[in-house]
Scaffold this active site. Structure first.
Site, mmCIF file in Angstrom:
data_model
loop_
_atom_site.group_PDB
_atom_site.id
_atom_site.type_symbol
_atom_site.label_atom_id
_atom_site.label_comp_id
_atom_site.label_asym_id
_atom_site.label_seq_id
_atom_site.Cartn_x
_atom_site.Cartn_y
_atom_site.Cartn_z
ATOM 1 N N LYS A 70 0.799 -1.238 0.000
ATOM 2 C CA LYS A 70 0.000 0.000 0.000
ATOM 3 C C LYS A 70 0.834 1.292 0.000
ATOM 4 O O LYS A 70 0.453 2.270 -0.626
ATOM 5 C CB LYS A 70 -0.959 0.011 1.199
ATOM 6 C CG LYS A 70 -2.088 -0.987 1.041
ATOM 7 C CD LYS A 70 -3.216 -0.714 1.996
ATOM 8 C CE LYS A 70 -3.022 -1.378 3.318
ATOM 9 N NZ LYS A 70 -4.214 -1.302 4.169
ATOM 10 N N ASP A 107 -10.284 4.013 2.722
ATOM 11 C CA ASP A 107 -10.525 3.681 4.136
ATOM 12 C C ASP A 107 -11.265 4.790 4.881
ATOM 13 O O ASP A 107 -12.098 4.508 5.751
ATOM 14 C CB ASP A 107 -9.200 3.388 4.853
ATOM 15 C CG ASP A 107 -8.653 2.013 4.490
ATOM 16 O OD1 ASP A 107 -9.448 1.157 4.061
ATOM 17 O OD2 ASP A 107 -7.439 1.808 4.639
#
Ligand code: ATR
Length: 281
Positions: A70, A107
């Site tokens: 990520k 997120d």
């Protein structure tokens, strides 16, 4: 059933076999009868850049990116969404028409959508929020709370220096608090969020006193294994509304699905049960 024109997406990780994303997106593809596929893509770190660059050549609409890629993805994509830059990680990539890769982080969206769908009482967000932890997960939660306009956010972390560094990297009403002043920070709060790994299966429990937290505050644990952490159990006993971390996982996925397949999917109990079955093996 997919045709030769199916749209393609997937999740790149190493390892990736534990990922629930194929199960989750597969459920939505089926529910909305979309001609598409979402597949696991096990990619070792040394091959990550080459694998990303191959996406346009393979005709992929995009991918999710998970551990350990990520942070690397942030530096490799051609365009970075401001939220992803602020969080410091990319978990969703879209292949644009010209083959350029655009990186997003979903997120913060997932955190807030889950909160709003579950508690439907945003007034708690008119009061101070307390965030436990100062890691990557805390960054997404802070980005989300600042964007929503929460008036005051207390960051409480075992290592106070990390909380201070985190606070300085955001522009918002953030206050760093020492862990031993947690009782004071909880007074008058509308929301308590655990972003630490405490309470996760295999980790020590999060042992804090909720005594000073108003009983109408919402307690949100982003841990989803187990679903009911000891924090959520303690909160439930005293009457606080609780939110577990599975909803955030499901809601954050909606954004990528919409970008690749053109439909913003819904999270409901049937989906939760479907993904839970996968999590429980
Ligand atoms: P993530 O990216 O998932 O947020 P991380 O960056 O490793 O993971 O952050 C883990 C968080 O859990 C940190 O806030 C960490 O506190 P420190 O910054 O002091 O390390 C917190 N954490 C982990 N183990 C802990 C423990 N035993 N007691 C208190 N906090 C803990």
């Amino acid at each position: 059933m997919i045709s030769g024109k199916a749209r393609l997406a997937g999740v790149m990780g190493w390892p990736v076999s534990h990922s629930q994303s194929p199960r989750l997106h597969g459920f939505w593809l089926d529910r909305y009868a979309i001609d598409g596929a979402y597949v696991p893509l096990p990619v070792e770190p040394e091959n990550f850049e080459a694998a990303l660059r191959a996406l346009p050549k393979l005709g992929f609409a995009g991918v999710n990116v998970t551990v350990p890629h990520k942070e690397a993805a942030l530096g490799l994509v051609d365009e970075v969404d401001p939220v992803a830059r602020q969080i410091g990680a990319v978990n969703t990539i879209v292949v644009k028409e010209d083959g350029a890769l655009a990186g997003f982080n979903t997120d913060a969206f997932g955190f807030m959508e889950n909160l709003l769908q579950t508690c439907k009482t945003p007034p708690v967000l008119d009061r101070p929020a307390v965030v436990l932890g100062a890691g990557g997960a805390a960054r997404a939660v802070l980005a989300s709370l600042i964007d929503f306009g929460v008036p005051e956010i207390h960051i409480v972390n075992r290592t106070i220096e990390r909380a201070e560094a985190l606070s300085q990297s955001f522009d918002g009403p953030l206050r760093v608090q020492d862990w031993k002043n947690l009782d004071q920070a909880l007074e008058g709060a509308g929301l308590l969020v655990n972003t630490t790994s405490l309470g996760m299966t295999g980790k020590p429990p999060l042992e804090i006193s909720l005594g000073t937290l108003p009983t109408d505050a919402v307690v949100y644990d982003i841990v989803y294994s187990p679903l009911k952490t000891s924090l959520l159990e303690a909160a439930e006993v005293r009457g606080n509304m609780t939110i577990d971390g599975l909803g955030m996982l499901l809601h954050q996925a909606r954004s990528g699905f919409e970008k690749w397949f053109g439909t913003l999917p819904e999270v409901d109990d049937e989906l939760r049960q479907h993904v839970l079955k996968g999590l429980n093996g």
